[in-house]
Design a protein around this motif. Structure first.
Motif, PDB file in Angstrom:
ATOM      1  N   SER B 261       0.850  -1.190   0.000  1.00 11.40           N
ATOM      2  CA  SER B 261       0.000   0.000   0.000  1.00 11.40           C
ATOM      3  C   SER B 261       0.883   1.236   0.000  1.00 11.40           C
ATOM      4  O   SER B 261       1.832   1.334   0.778  1.00 11.40           O
ATOM      5  N   LEU B 262       0.585   2.140  -0.897  1.00 13.03           N
ATOM      6  CA  LEU B 262       1.342   3.391  -0.999  1.00 13.03           C
ATOM      7  C   LEU B 262       0.359   4.546  -0.891  1.00 13.03           C
ATOM      8  O   LEU B 262      -0.680   4.553  -1.558  1.00 13.03           O
ATOM      9  N   THR B 263       0.662   5.496  -0.036  1.00  8.38           N
ATOM     10  CA  THR B 263      -0.179   6.684   0.117  1.00  8.38           C
ATOM     11  C   THR B 263       0.659   7.910  -0.213  1.00  8.38           C
ATOM     12  O   THR B 263       1.818   8.003   0.196  1.00  8.38           O
ATOM     13  N   ALA B 264       0.081   8.822  -0.968  1.00  9.90           N
ATOM     14  CA  ALA B 264       0.820  10.010  -1.392  1.00  9.90           C
ATOM     15  C   ALA B 264      -0.135  11.195  -1.452  1.00  9.90           C
ATOM     16  O   ALA B 264      -1.350  11.027  -1.488  1.00  9.90           O
ATOM     17  N   PRO B 265       0.420  12.402  -1.463  1.00  5.42           N
ATOM     18  CA  PRO B 265      -0.452  13.577  -1.530  1.00  5.42           C
ATOM     19  C   PRO B 265      -1.252  13.620  -2.826  1.00  5.42           C
ATOM     20  O   PRO B 265      -0.809  13.119  -3.862  1.00  5.42           O
ATOM     21  N   LEU B 312     -10.317  10.620   0.428  1.00  5.19           N
ATOM     22  CA  LEU B 312     -10.600  11.940   0.994  1.00  5.19           C
ATOM     23  C   LEU B 312     -10.605  11.861   2.508  1.00  5.19           C
ATOM     24  O   LEU B 312     -11.364  11.097   3.094  1.00  5.19           O
ATOM     25  N   LEU B 313      -9.759  12.635   3.143  1.00  4.88           N
ATOM     26  CA  LEU B 313      -9.728  12.696   4.606  1.00  4.88           C
ATOM     27  C   LEU B 313      -9.428  14.131   5.017  1.00  4.88           C
ATOM     28  O   LEU B 313      -8.545  14.783   4.432  1.00  4.88           O
ATOM     29  N   GLY B 314     -10.160  14.618   6.002  1.00  7.81           N
ATOM     30  CA  GLY B 314      -9.885  15.943   6.547  1.00  7.81           C
ATOM     31  C   GLY B 314      -9.943  17.046   5.507  1.00  7.81           C
ATOM     32  O   GLY B 314      -9.184  18.011   5.597  1.00  7.81           O
ATOM     33  N   GLY B 315     -10.813  16.911   4.516  1.00  9.11           N
ATOM     34  CA  GLY B 315     -10.940  17.928   3.484  1.00  9.11           C
ATOM     35  C   GLY B 315      -9.827  17.915   2.455  1.00  9.11           C
ATOM     36  O   GLY B 315      -9.774  18.770   1.566  1.00  9.11           O
ATOM     37  N   GLN B 316      -8.914  16.954   2.548  1.00  5.56           N
ATOM     38  CA  GLN B 316      -7.837  16.829   1.576  1.00  5.56           C
ATOM     39  C   GLN B 316      -8.013  15.553   0.765  1.00  5.56           C
ATOM     40  O   GLN B 316      -8.725  14.644   1.160  1.00  5.56           O
ATOM     41  N   GLY B 317      -7.324  15.512  -0.378  1.00  9.45           N
ATOM     42  CA  GLY B 317      -7.353  14.310  -1.200  1.00  9.45           C
ATOM     43  C   GLY B 317      -5.988  13.649  -1.212  1.00  9.45           C
ATOM     44  O   GLY B 317      -4.959  14.336  -1.263  1.00  9.45           O
ATOM     45  N   PHE B 318      -5.971  12.332  -1.155  1.00 11.25           N
ATOM     46  CA  PHE B 318      -4.713  11.590  -1.170  1.00 11.25           C
ATOM     47  C   PHE B 318      -4.794  10.491  -2.216  1.00 11.25           C
ATOM     48  O   PHE B 318      -5.869   9.984  -2.535  1.00 11.25           O
ATOM     49  N   ALA B 417       7.767  11.218  -4.541  1.00 13.03           N
ATOM     50  CA  ALA B 417       8.764  11.829  -3.665  1.00 13.03           C
ATOM     51  C   ALA B 417       8.245  12.006  -2.244  1.00 13.03           C
ATOM     52  O   ALA B 417       9.022  12.227  -1.318  1.00 13.03           O
ATOM     53  N   HIS B 418       6.934  11.938  -2.067  1.00 10.49           N
ATOM     54  CA  HIS B 418       6.360  12.184  -0.746  1.00 10.49           C
ATOM     55  C   HIS B 418       5.479  11.033  -0.287  1.00 10.49           C
ATOM     56  O   HIS B 418       4.563  11.232   0.506  1.00 10.49           O
TER      57      HIS B 418
END
Lengths: 455, 455
Positions: B261-265, B312-318, B417-418
């Motif tokens: 599993s990879l999570t990124a901005p 979508l978490l906390g009003g942001q998208g990942f 990169a993040h």
């Protein structure tokens, strides 16, 4: 057929059912919609894998999409073919089931013809590059290994294998393996064997369900133009020989839960009691007030998940019950399930009857709602019932059911007495009392072939 | 808004959006349909569980359905309440997510009012019998144990826990546990604590999406009559503080596969690049010709399943990428995924751009098709975007995208990169080169709390 009493705002006309000269049956429903959806079902599934070549249908279906020429002879490799589908913005579905392979496509109306031609290209003019086969069998092997990480999926495979053993004389591998095959079957697959297997996929026994906003003749012409030249193919029914009275255990020392699967006789879709049985299944498992949910989960907290569903194999219907419990509670869970099945014989209450019928009526309305769902229903109806059941017919069929009729049927329905049970988990269960029957504990693991696991 | 260029046969009017005096927002769409569907979303999810009471929202949601009085004071126990839902033939959905609890109901038009009242009864007049709580916490415990039998579900939980640690000062447990809670949290739940937690569930921040064949005023009246007296409640946003650059490994010696599993901005839904990012995700993972599917599965056969999706978490998208591979191939799988993410910066081709846009356009048409789906979209739009995006607006937004605009965005988009990476399987991976970054191998297991697993 009278339609005045059906409160559907824009009820579609009775769907026409045609048979192409080559044998393909086509069920069409016109709808005011910007989209289209079709579902092509060819009667070749994993059960038709030749003995020793388990996995043939699964790998072949993937191989078909590894490139295909267009009708004018232009060759396309895998990426170009997949690009051609994606260029249309269509969504593909389907895949390989036990009894059939389905090619389902949906998209915007203007692209229907192109989408039908792409599916025809895949079936008639596939590239079938030898070099791709090792990758595909390897992916199938990975899928099989993944089964070990998914106890519920693994249990479903083992339960079918236990309840529907392969008749020794059959040339078909039958219901004893998943679509991804077996390690031995995958090892034995050759390009030549798969190319020979492809000759089965054709119009015989095939059904195309189609929903679009087209004049019926235009719809028929589009299908005939794309699929009319499809080969004849073969239409063989693999009989499902149910083996009652089995208990077997699949040992999984690492599992936290104990997973239970029970298979029992049901009702054939072609027979007179199909809707009656659907209503009974709904009372048993169709809502939060249903008998199984209430007795197992709500009242006793024995299992996080429990449910019953119909399984159609070989033209017959079977009852399948699943529950995910704990090792300590699995015996009681199974006993409660058995008691609920045995209690069916005493009949439903009037409230249960009306509740289940209302639930089925709502299901009819919502089931016809989406294009993809409706195309799939058209196909399934023709494959299973030999014709399309209109919404009006379904609703009048439900309206004609009576509590007395349902309870008359139930008086002679004894699923618990003829059930087969497979458990998967860290410990074997002791003897299980299932309604009137006591079953001995299963063998510690399912051997292959499974014949030795008789109780 | 111009509508002439939208080729939808029966385009619904712009959906009205009302706010009840108590604060509940109501989005309505009228449709010629025999059914109705609504989706009530209250902004209290598992992330709002008080620290130390993880599982509160999950258990409370089950407890609410253990009986509720009607408005005239008639008491109903669990079975009677569930029977009341089933008598209507409605289907219930919803449940507890990280940020909200949803109550979704669909059925036949005549039953809309009764269904709204039943949901109001559950929220306003629940019985909350103390005696039921042990059974419910026990079921939640069973669900947690079941996670160990489902590596993909377990990985999803661990990945969120690794990427979104709880800020130490927050009163909310945040994103580090599943809806079923933790063993310790479940142990600490009391009837009094759960009753206090219920006071959060109210009109503040709540949204109801409704589709039915009703005059808008009649729809509004029905909602106001049933839900107008709902308490105020609380509307707190739990911030999602993404932690980049983590690698962690969850040791599962019995697993056959290695799950990645990879999570990124990503991009915030409220910002100007949302549709651009959706298009990029589609090119990355939206079809059989998409980059990830092609590079990982089709070209190299590294993983049976691979895909990217927005979170979508906390009003942001990942950006979230998952792949199920083998222990031997997991490092290469991760490298290929990383290379594909890094390659995004060089832009899409024109063919990829057009293909992804067509796919999204088709998705808009089919996404609006079903009553349940549309009610959910109405609710989600209001919750996420603060308003309902009409189909015409979505289509013109897609039509306004350009390859240049997308590639300008991509030139500055560096998800690899993040990224944070969590693996689950029998062996730890070695150092991973992910585009420009080399990540050290993760700790052998994720401790709780996870702070010690920094790379």
């Amino acid at each position: 057929m009278p339609s005045g009493h059906v409160p559907v705002s824009a009820r579609p006309p009775e769907p026409p059912l045609w048979t192409l000269p080559g044998g393909l049956r086509v069920a069409f429903e016109r709808r005011a919609t910007p989209g289209f959806a079709f579902d092509l079902r060819l009667p070749v599934g994993s059960a038709h894998d030749p003995v020793g070549l388990e996995g043939a249908a699964g790998v072949l279906e993937e191989w078909l999409f590894k490139g295909a020429a267009s009708r004018d002879g232009t060759r396309r490799d895998a990426r170009a073919l997949q690009g051609a589908f994606d260029d249309l913005g269509v969504r593909r579905g389907g895949g390989v089931g036990p009894e059939a392979t389905r090619f389902s496509v949906s998209g915007l109306g203007a692209d229907l013809g192109a989408a039908l031609h792409l599916v025809a290209d895949v079936l008639l003019r596939p590239e079938l590059p030898d070099a791709e086969l090792p990758t595909l069998t390897d992916l199938a092997r990975q899928d099989l290994e993944g089964l070990d990480d998914s106890p519920t999926d693994r249990l479903a495979v083992e339960a079918r294998r236990a309840a529907f053993p392969r008749p020794h004389a059959s040339p078909f591998a039958g219901f004893t393996h998943p679509a991804s095959g077996t390690p031995e079957g995958l090892e034995a697959l050759t390009p030549a064997a798969l190319r020979a297997h492809l000759s089965r996929y054709g119009q015989a026994g095939g059904v195309l369900g189609l929903v679009a906003d087209l004049d019926p003749q235009a719809a028929l012409d589009a299908v005939q133009e794309a699929l009319g030249e499809l080969r004849s193919g073969q239409d063989d029914l693999v009989p499902a020989q149910f083996r009652p009275g089995i208990t077997a255990h699949v040992d999984d020392p690492d599992a936290e839960q104990t997973h239970l699967s029970l298979t029992a006789p049901g009702v054939a879709p072609a027979g007179p009691h199909w809707l009656t049985w659907q209503l009974i299944l709904t009372a048993l498992s169709g809502g939060s007030a249903s008998r199984l949910f209430h007795a197992v989960r709500e009242e006793r907290g024995l299992a996080y998940a429990v449910g019953a569903s119909p399984v159609l194999l070989g033209g017959q219907g079977f009852l399948s019950v699943y529950a995910g419990s704990t090792p300590a509670r699995a015996p009681e869970t199974l006993e409660v399930i058995g008691a609920e099945l045995a209690r069916l014989q005493r009949g439903l209450t009037d409230a249960e009857f009306r509740r289940a019928r209302t639930g089925l009526e709502t299901g009819v309305v919502f089931g016809a709602e989406s294009l993809r769902g409706r195309a799939g229903s058209l196909t399934r109806d023709v494959a299973v019932f030999g014709r399309v059941r209109s919404l009006a017919e379904l609703r009048s069929g439900l309206a004609a059911l009576t509590l007395e009729g349902v309870n008359d049927f139930l008086a002679a329905y004894e699923p618990a007495a003829h059930a087969s049970i497979v458990t998967l988990g860290p410990v074997t269960l002791g003897p299980v009392t299932l309604g009137p029957v006591t079953l001995e504990p299963g063998a510690p693991a399912l051997p292959a072939p499974l014949e030795a696991a008789h109780a």
